[in-house]
Write an enzyme that holds these catalytic residues in place. Structure first.
Site, PDB file in Angstrom:
ATOM      1  N   TYR A   1      -0.767 -14.941 -11.266  1.00 30.06           N
ATOM      2  CA  TYR A   1       0.026 -13.716 -11.116  1.00 30.06           C
ATOM      3  C   TYR A   1       0.820 -13.746  -9.814  1.00 30.06           C
ATOM      4  O   TYR A   1       1.995 -13.364  -9.785  1.00 30.06           O
ATOM      5  CB  TYR A   1      -0.905 -12.507 -11.168  1.00 30.06           C
ATOM      6  CG  TYR A   1      -0.204 -11.164 -11.159  1.00 30.06           C
ATOM      7  CD1 TYR A   1       0.755 -10.840 -12.116  1.00 30.06           C
ATOM      8  CD2 TYR A   1      -0.523 -10.198 -10.203  1.00 30.06           C
ATOM      9  CE1 TYR A   1       1.377  -9.597 -12.119  1.00 30.06           C
ATOM     10  CE2 TYR A   1       0.087  -8.961 -10.197  1.00 30.06           C
ATOM     11  CZ  TYR A   1       1.041  -8.650 -11.154  1.00 30.06           C
ATOM     12  OH  TYR A   1       1.658  -7.423 -11.145  1.00 30.06           O
TER      13      TYR A   1
ATOM     14  N   SER B   1       5.711  -6.963  -7.300  1.00 29.71           N
ATOM     15  CA  SER B   1       4.338  -6.588  -6.940  1.00 29.71           C
ATOM     16  C   SER B   1       4.062  -7.058  -5.519  1.00 29.71           C
ATOM     17  O   SER B   1       4.668  -8.036  -5.050  1.00 29.71           O
ATOM     18  CB  SER B   1       3.350  -7.268  -7.895  1.00 29.71           C
ATOM     19  OG  SER B   1       2.024  -7.147  -7.426  1.00 29.71           O
TER      20      SER B   1
HETATM   21  C1  8X3 Z   1      -0.374  -5.093  -8.964  1.00 28.91           C
HETATM   22  C2  8X3 Z   1      -0.951  -5.274  -7.614  1.00 28.91           C
HETATM   23  O1  8X3 Z   1      -3.010  -6.051  -6.325  1.00 28.91           O
HETATM   24  O2  8X3 Z   1      -3.139  -6.208  -8.723  1.00 28.91           O
HETATM   25  O3  8X3 Z   1       0.811  -5.770  -9.189  1.00 28.91           O
HETATM   26  O4  8X3 Z   1      -1.771  -7.737  -7.489  1.00 28.91           O
HETATM   27  S1  8X3 Z   1      -2.273  -6.364  -7.582  1.00 28.91           S
END
Ligand code: 8X3
Length: 252
Positions: free
Chosen positions: A144, A131
């Site tokens: 994340y 990502s």
């Molecule tokens: C998805 C992109 O911008 O939500 O992996 O991190 S974001």
């Protein structure tokens, strides 16, 4: 000649399902792996592939996936993973971070380890779907950001470890992709919050755009290793820089 075998994790929807469809169109027999067996069974039926029930956090499930895939795997697409939550560190749910690490990092590592002998046997390719969250932190993204940055390190280490062997290691880092579930899962099923992510963005990427790039990486001549593709919609110049037709309160 036997068909080339591809394994796609997280194939029950979004980028994974689109990639499975696209690879089938490219001539691969696709092992469609995900927790939701009903979905991957329907997909496998549609594309002439093989369904595998697989939770990548389970050693037993991943061993079963390796068995279903067989002794030669030409392409492994490590797609399963995702985001949970968008709270700042001050009140983030650490259990959500554990889940993100368990899937994006540990699960991807587990699948890669289990399938590596078969990928080596086929002189194949491994694609990690990370990502743009791995590129730069954003508010609420810590768990994340960290998980995807961690997953990126798996791709980098593996490429170094396999240098000199006929296996390619690639990474694709998508930015804003409008799939039916990514943001819905992130916000615990809150459709309004999920919709706000894409509000006013004329054309976010769709899953097929990412699948197209994965297929391109996988079908280059075998001496060509595409280390990393960063793919975003034109309207997103950086994680924080998204053009919207109107201001969207609450959207990043
Ligand atoms: C998805 C992109 O911008 O939500 O992996 O991190 S974001």
């Amino acid at each position: 000649m036997n068909s080339r075998i591809a394994v796609v994790t997280g194939a029950s929807g979004g980028i994974g399902a689109a990639t499975a469809r696209r690879l089938a169109a490219e001539g691969f027999t696709v092992v469609c792996a995900a927790r939701r067996l009903d979905r991957v069974t329907a997909l496998a039926h549609e594309i002439g592939g093989i369904a595998a029930a697989c939770d990548i956090t389970s050693d037993a499930d991943v061993a079963g996936l390796a068995e279903a895939a067989g002794e030669r795997v030409d392409l492994l697409v490590n797609n399963a993973g995702g985001a949970v939550g968008l709270e700042p560190i001050a009140n983030a749910d650490i259990d959500a971070w554990t889940t993100m690490y368990a899937t994006n990092v540990l699960g991807t590592g587990r699948v890669t380890q289990a399938l590596l002998p078969a990928v080596k046997a086929a002189e194949g390719t491994i694609v990690f779907v990370t990502s743009t969250a791995a590129d730069a932190a954003y508010e609420g993204g810590a768990g994340y950001n960290a998980a995807k940055a961690g997953e990126r390190m798996l791709a980098g280490a593996l490429r170094l470890e396999l240098c000199g062997e006929p296996v390619r290691v690639c990474e694709i880092a998508p930015g804003m992709v409008h799939t039916e579930e990514f943001s819905l899962v992130r916000f615990g099923g809150d459709q309004a919050k999920a919709d706000a992510v894409y509000d006013g963005v004329a054309e976010p990427l769709i899953a097929e755009d990412v699948a197209d790039a994965i297929a391109w990486m996988a079908t280059r001549p075998s001496h060509v290793n595409i280390d990393r593709i960063v793919i975003r919609p034109r309207a997103q110049a950086a994680n924080h820089k998204v053009h919207r037709s109107h201001p969207a309160p609450g959207a990043r």
